[in-house]
Design an enzyme around this catalytic site. Structure first.
Site, short mmCIF file in Angstrom:
data_model
loop_
_atom_site.label_atom_id
_atom_site.label_comp_id
_atom_site.label_asym_id
_atom_site.label_seq_id
_atom_site.Cartn_x
_atom_site.Cartn_y
_atom_site.Cartn_z
N ASP A 92 38.62 42.68 40.32
CA ASP A 92 39.74 43.48 40.57
C ASP A 92 40.31 43.85 39.06
OD1 ASP A 92 39.06 42.98 43.10
OD2 ASP A 92 40.77 43.36 44.11
N LYS A 156 41.01 51.11 43.66
CA LYS A 156 42.17 50.40 44.04
C LYS A 156 43.41 51.03 43.96
CE LYS A 156 44.12 45.44 44.63
NZ LYS A 156 43.71 44.02 43.96
N LYS A 185 40.08 50.39 47.97
CA LYS A 185 40.69 49.24 48.48
C LYS A 185 42.19 49.82 48.46
CE LYS A 185 41.78 44.61 47.42
NZ LYS A 185 41.52 43.42 46.64
#
EC number: 4.1.2.4
Length: 223
Positions: A92, A156, A185
């Site tokens: 991430d 994300k 996400k």
């Protein structure tokens, strides 16, 4: 959504600066019990998570360039390489918003592309955190375009460290402009089962939350 298996969407997350080894092992045990999609842990705990989850189907995610994203591309690449070598399978990464806001879009796309290539060569996934709280709608669309061009696997919404986390509107906008192959996400401030389900209905494929156990207990009580 009564038959909806929310556990398979959850990245069970612990990114507090005071997280200790005992807390990470507990996080991993909870993820195994509920069969969450992944745990998301600080880079220094990837190896411990990998050892704890060695016989589990739970994936291991970690954060790169976290939480502000303005490290150099070389530093992020090295950090990601070390994390993948330690056992992470999902990265991430925080987008370089400083470069993005300075209109250095080619630099931003190249950075994401280099990490996407690294992750894919190692059998991993790249999620790019764009920090929607700091972007206009037009900038969110532009960031999504860059991430898709660079072959990121997920975009994300948030680090959880900005003024706000994910919103349904953010996710709907991202889903509208991202190609189908790029997943979403949603993260930041998701502590309510109804809100988590709203985000999924809006287009989120993963939910990043530190309240995964709380969500599952609420879900169990409702059924």
């Amino acid at each position: 959504m009564s038959d909806f298996n929310i556990a398979s969407y959850i990245d069970h997350t612990l990114l507090r600066p005071d997280a200790d080894e005992r807390m990470i092992k507990q996080l991993c045990a909870e993820a195994t019990t509920y069969q969450f999609a992944a745990v998301c842990v600080p880079p220094c705990y990837v190896k411990i998570a990998a050892n704890t989850l060695v016989d589990s189907q739970v994936n291991i995610a970690t954060v790169i360039g976290f939480p502000l994203g303005y490290q150099t591309a070389e530093v992020k690449f090295f950090e990601a390489h070390k994390a993948l070598s330690a056992g992470a399978s999902e990265i991430d990464m925080v987008l370089n918003l400083a470069a993005f806001k300075s209109d250095r879009l080619a630099d931003v796309e190249n950075e994401v592309g280099e990490l996407a290539t690294l992750c894919h060569l190692r059998g991993g996934l790249l999620k790019v955190i764009i920090e929607t709280a700091l972007l206009t709608e037009e900038e969110i669309i532009q960031a999504c375009y860059l991430c898709a061009q660079a072959e990121a696997d997920f975009v994300k919404t948030s680090t959880g460290f900005a003024s706000r986390g994910a919103t349904v509107a953010d996710v709907e906008l991202m889903r509208q402009y991202l190609p189908e192959k790029v997943r979403i996400k949603a993260s930041g401030g998701i502590r309510d089962i109804a809100f988590a389900k709203e985000l999924i209905q809006a287009g989120a494929d993963r939910i990043g939350t530190s309240a995964g156990v709380q969500l599952m207990k609420y879900e169990k009580n409702q059924n």
